[in-house]
Write a protein that holds these residues in place. Structure first.
Motif, short mmCIF file in Angstrom:
data_model
loop_
_atom_site.label_atom_id
_atom_site.label_comp_id
_atom_site.label_asym_id
_atom_site.label_seq_id
_atom_site.Cartn_x
_atom_site.Cartn_y
_atom_site.Cartn_z
N MET A 1 1.05 -1.18 0.07
CA MET A 1 0.09 0.05 0.29
C MET A 1 0.84 0.97 0.01
SD MET A 1 -2.73 1.18 2.89
CE MET A 1 -3.70 -0.44 2.65
N ASN A 2 0.65 2.27 -0.79
CA ASN A 2 1.36 3.56 -0.93
C ASN A 2 0.59 4.71 -0.38
OD1 ASN A 2 3.51 2.47 -2.30
ND2 ASN A 2 2.31 2.39 -4.23
N LEU A 3 1.30 4.79 0.84
CA LEU A 3 0.62 6.15 1.35
C LEU A 3 1.33 7.25 1.63
CD1 LEU A 3 -0.31 3.92 4.75
CD2 LEU A 3 -1.74 4.40 2.97
N LEU A 4 0.50 8.31 1.74
CA LEU A 4 1.12 9.88 1.55
C LEU A 4 0.74 10.44 3.01
CD1 LEU A 4 2.20 12.57 0.37
CD2 LEU A 4 -0.11 12.93 -0.31
N LEU A 5 1.72 10.91 3.96
CA LEU A 5 1.36 11.73 5.12
C LEU A 5 1.41 13.18 4.85
CD1 LEU A 5 1.23 11.72 8.06
CD2 LEU A 5 3.63 11.69 8.36
N ALA A 6 0.30 13.69 5.12
CA ALA A 6 0.05 15.03 4.52
C ALA A 6 -0.72 15.90 5.76
CB ALA A 6 -0.58 15.36 3.47
N ARG A 7 -0.66 17.20 5.95
CA ARG A 7 -1.33 17.99 6.71
C ARG A 7 -2.98 18.04 6.20
NH1 ARG A 7 -2.50 23.34 7.72
NH2 ARG A 7 -1.10 23.86 6.00
N ASN A 8 -4.09 17.93 6.86
CA ASN A 8 -5.41 18.18 6.31
C ASN A 8 -5.48 19.53 6.75
OD1 ASN A 8 -8.31 18.59 6.65
ND2 ASN A 8 -8.43 16.25 6.20
N ASN A 12 -6.46 20.74 10.19
CA ASN A 12 -5.00 21.07 10.66
C ASN A 12 -4.56 19.92 11.54
OD1 ASN A 12 -2.81 22.79 10.86
ND2 ASN A 12 -3.59 23.67 12.98
N TYR A 13 -4.62 18.71 11.11
CA TYR A 13 -3.88 17.77 11.58
C TYR A 13 -3.32 16.67 10.59
CZ TYR A 13 -8.21 14.83 10.60
OH TYR A 13 -9.20 14.30 10.24
N LEU A 14 -2.41 15.91 11.00
CA LEU A 14 -1.67 14.94 10.08
C LEU A 14 -2.63 13.82 9.64
CD1 LEU A 14 1.83 14.87 11.41
CD2 LEU A 14 1.19 16.09 9.33
N ARG A 15 -2.64 13.41 8.32
CA ARG A 15 -3.66 12.31 7.96
C ARG A 15 -2.75 11.46 7.00
NH1 ARG A 15 -9.69 12.50 5.88
NH2 ARG A 15 -9.80 10.18 5.50
N LEU A 16 -3.21 10.19 6.86
CA LEU A 16 -2.46 9.33 5.79
C LEU A 16 -3.59 9.25 4.57
CD1 LEU A 16 -0.77 6.41 7.91
CD2 LEU A 16 0.36 7.81 6.30
N TYR A 17 -3.08 9.35 3.56
CA TYR A 17 -3.84 9.23 2.36
C TYR A 17 -3.36 8.03 1.41
CZ TYR A 17 -5.76 13.85 3.45
OH TYR A 17 -6.25 14.80 4.36
N SER A 18 -4.31 7.11 1.20
CA SER A 18 -3.97 6.14 0.39
C SER A 18 -3.87 6.56 -1.11
CB SER A 18 -4.93 4.77 0.52
OG SER A 18 -4.60 3.81 -0.33
N LEU A 19 -2.66 6.28 -1.58
CA LEU A 19 -2.40 7.15 -3.10
C LEU A 19 -3.68 6.42 -4.14
CD1 LEU A 19 1.48 7.43 -3.45
CD2 LEU A 19 -0.28 9.19 -2.75
N ASP A 20 -3.90 5.17 -4.00
CA ASP A 20 -4.87 4.49 -4.92
C ASP A 20 -6.37 5.12 -4.78
OD1 ASP A 20 -5.18 3.28 -2.62
OD2 ASP A 20 -5.67 1.38 -3.41
#
Length: 129
Positions: A1-8, A12-20
Protein backbone atom coordinates in the motif's frame (compact mmCIF):
# COMPACT_ATOMS: atom_id res chain seq x y z
CA UNK A 1 0.00 0.00 0.00
CA UNK A 2 1.39 3.40 -0.96
CA UNK A 3 0.53 6.12 1.52
CA UNK A 4 1.06 9.84 1.72
CA UNK A 5 1.39 11.58 5.09
CA UNK A 6 0.05 15.11 4.76
CA UNK A 7 -1.52 17.88 6.81
CA UNK A 8 -5.27 18.10 6.34
CA UNK A 9 -5.85 21.83 5.80
CA UNK A 10 -9.51 21.70 6.83
CA UNK A 11 -8.81 20.19 10.26
CA UNK A 12 -5.12 21.12 10.70
CA UNK A 13 -3.86 17.66 11.61
CA UNK A 14 -1.70 15.00 9.99
CA UNK A 15 -3.49 12.34 8.03
CA UNK A 16 -2.54 9.35 5.89
CA UNK A 17 -3.91 9.23 2.37
CA UNK A 18 -3.88 6.09 0.28
CA UNK A 19 -2.49 7.01 -3.14
CA UNK A 20 -4.77 4.54 -4.92
CA UNK A 21 -7.79 6.45 -3.52
CA UNK A 22 -6.75 9.93 -4.67
CA UNK A 23 -8.82 11.00 -7.66
CA UNK A 24 -7.18 14.36 -8.29
CA UNK A 25 -4.59 16.81 -7.04
CA UNK A 26 -4.55 20.59 -7.29
CA UNK A 27 -1.40 22.65 -6.85
CA UNK A 28 -1.87 25.63 -4.51
CA UNK A 29 0.31 28.32 -3.00
CA UNK A 30 -0.18 26.88 0.49
CA UNK A 31 2.96 25.40 2.01
CA UNK A 32 3.56 23.13 4.95
CA UNK A 33 6.90 22.16 6.41
CA UNK A 34 7.22 19.38 8.96
CA UNK A 35 8.98 20.48 12.13
CA UNK A 36 12.69 19.68 12.05
CA UNK A 37 12.33 17.38 15.06
CA UNK A 38 9.49 15.33 13.49
CA UNK A 39 10.24 11.61 13.62
CA UNK A 40 7.83 9.36 11.71
CA UNK A 41 8.85 6.28 13.70
CA UNK A 42 7.99 8.03 16.98
CA UNK A 43 4.79 9.56 15.56
CA UNK A 44 3.40 6.21 14.40
CA UNK A 45 4.64 4.23 17.43
CA UNK A 46 1.40 4.72 19.37
CA UNK A 47 -0.89 3.63 16.52
CA UNK A 48 -1.92 0.17 15.39
CA UNK A 49 -2.28 0.81 11.68
CA UNK A 50 -3.10 3.66 9.36
CA UNK A 51 -5.93 5.34 11.28
CA UNK A 52 -4.42 8.38 13.01
CA UNK A 53 -6.53 10.03 15.68
CA UNK A 54 -4.66 12.18 18.17
CA UNK A 55 -7.85 12.60 20.21
CA UNK A 56 -7.70 8.91 21.17
CA UNK A 57 -5.51 8.62 24.27
CA UNK A 58 -2.64 6.20 24.60
CA UNK A 59 -3.94 3.25 26.63
CA UNK A 60 -2.74 0.09 28.33
CA UNK A 61 -4.62 -2.80 26.72
CA UNK A 62 -4.69 -6.35 28.04
CA UNK A 63 -5.87 -9.15 25.75
CA UNK A 64 -6.42 -12.80 26.60
CA UNK A 65 -5.77 -15.27 23.80
CA UNK A 66 -7.22 -18.78 24.03
CA UNK A 67 -5.06 -21.90 24.09
CA UNK A 68 -4.80 -22.09 20.30
CA UNK A 69 -4.55 -18.40 19.49
CA UNK A 70 -1.88 -17.63 22.10
CA UNK A 71 0.76 -19.21 19.84
CA UNK A 72 -0.34 -16.98 16.94
CA UNK A 73 -0.09 -13.90 19.18
CA UNK A 74 3.44 -14.86 20.21
CA UNK A 75 4.70 -15.36 16.67
CA UNK A 76 2.82 -12.44 15.08
CA UNK A 77 2.49 -9.64 17.65
CA UNK A 78 -0.25 -7.11 17.00
CA UNK A 79 1.97 -4.17 17.91
CA UNK A 80 5.63 -3.54 18.70
CA UNK A 81 4.69 -2.77 22.33
CA UNK A 82 3.09 -6.19 22.85
CA UNK A 83 4.49 -8.30 25.66
CA UNK A 84 3.28 -11.47 27.30
CA UNK A 85 2.34 -10.97 30.95
CA UNK A 86 0.91 -14.39 31.84
CA UNK A 87 0.65 -17.84 30.26
CA UNK A 88 -0.85 -21.21 31.13
CA UNK A 89 -2.09 -24.17 29.11
CA UNK A 90 -5.53 -22.66 28.53
CA UNK A 91 -4.67 -19.05 27.65
CA UNK A 92 -2.10 -16.28 27.63
CA UNK A 93 -2.47 -12.61 28.49
CA UNK A 94 -0.76 -9.92 26.44
CA UNK A 95 -0.26 -6.25 27.22
CA UNK A 96 -0.06 -3.52 24.58
CA UNK A 97 0.30 0.25 24.76
CA UNK A 98 -1.37 2.06 21.87
CA UNK A 99 -4.15 4.40 20.81
CA UNK A 100 -7.07 2.06 20.03
CA UNK A 101 -8.55 3.37 16.79
CA UNK A 102 -11.08 1.95 14.36
CA UNK A 103 -8.60 -0.31 12.56
CA UNK A 104 -7.54 -1.84 15.88
CA UNK A 105 -11.19 -2.57 16.79
CA UNK A 106 -11.69 -4.28 13.44
CA UNK A 107 -8.58 -6.41 13.93
CA UNK A 108 -9.71 -7.52 17.38
CA UNK A 109 -13.18 -8.38 16.11
CA UNK A 110 -11.68 -10.45 13.30
CA UNK A 111 -10.36 -12.88 15.92
CA UNK A 112 -13.88 -13.65 17.15
CA UNK A 113 -13.97 -15.55 20.42
CA UNK A 114 -10.27 -16.51 20.24
CA UNK A 115 -9.37 -13.36 22.18
CA UNK A 116 -10.98 -11.39 24.97
CA UNK A 117 -10.33 -7.79 25.99
CA UNK A 118 -9.53 -7.71 29.72
CA UNK A 119 -8.60 -4.01 29.95
CA UNK A 120 -9.65 -1.25 29.61
CA UNK A 121 -13.37 -1.57 30.23
CA UNK A 122 -14.10 1.12 27.64
CA UNK A 123 -12.51 -1.06 24.93
CA UNK A 124 -14.49 -4.09 26.15
CA UNK A 125 -17.69 -2.09 25.68
CA UNK A 126 -16.75 -0.90 22.18
CA UNK A 127 -15.97 -4.44 21.03
CA UNK A 128 -19.18 -5.73 22.59
CA UNK A 129 -21.28 -3.08 20.78
Amino acid sequence: MNLLLARNVDYNYLRLYSLDRIEGVNLTDAHFVLPKDFCAKEYFAEYFGIVLDESVPLQRIVLRADKCHQHYMRTLPLHHSQREIYACDDYADFELALRPTYDFYMKLMSFGNMIKVLEPESLQEKIYK
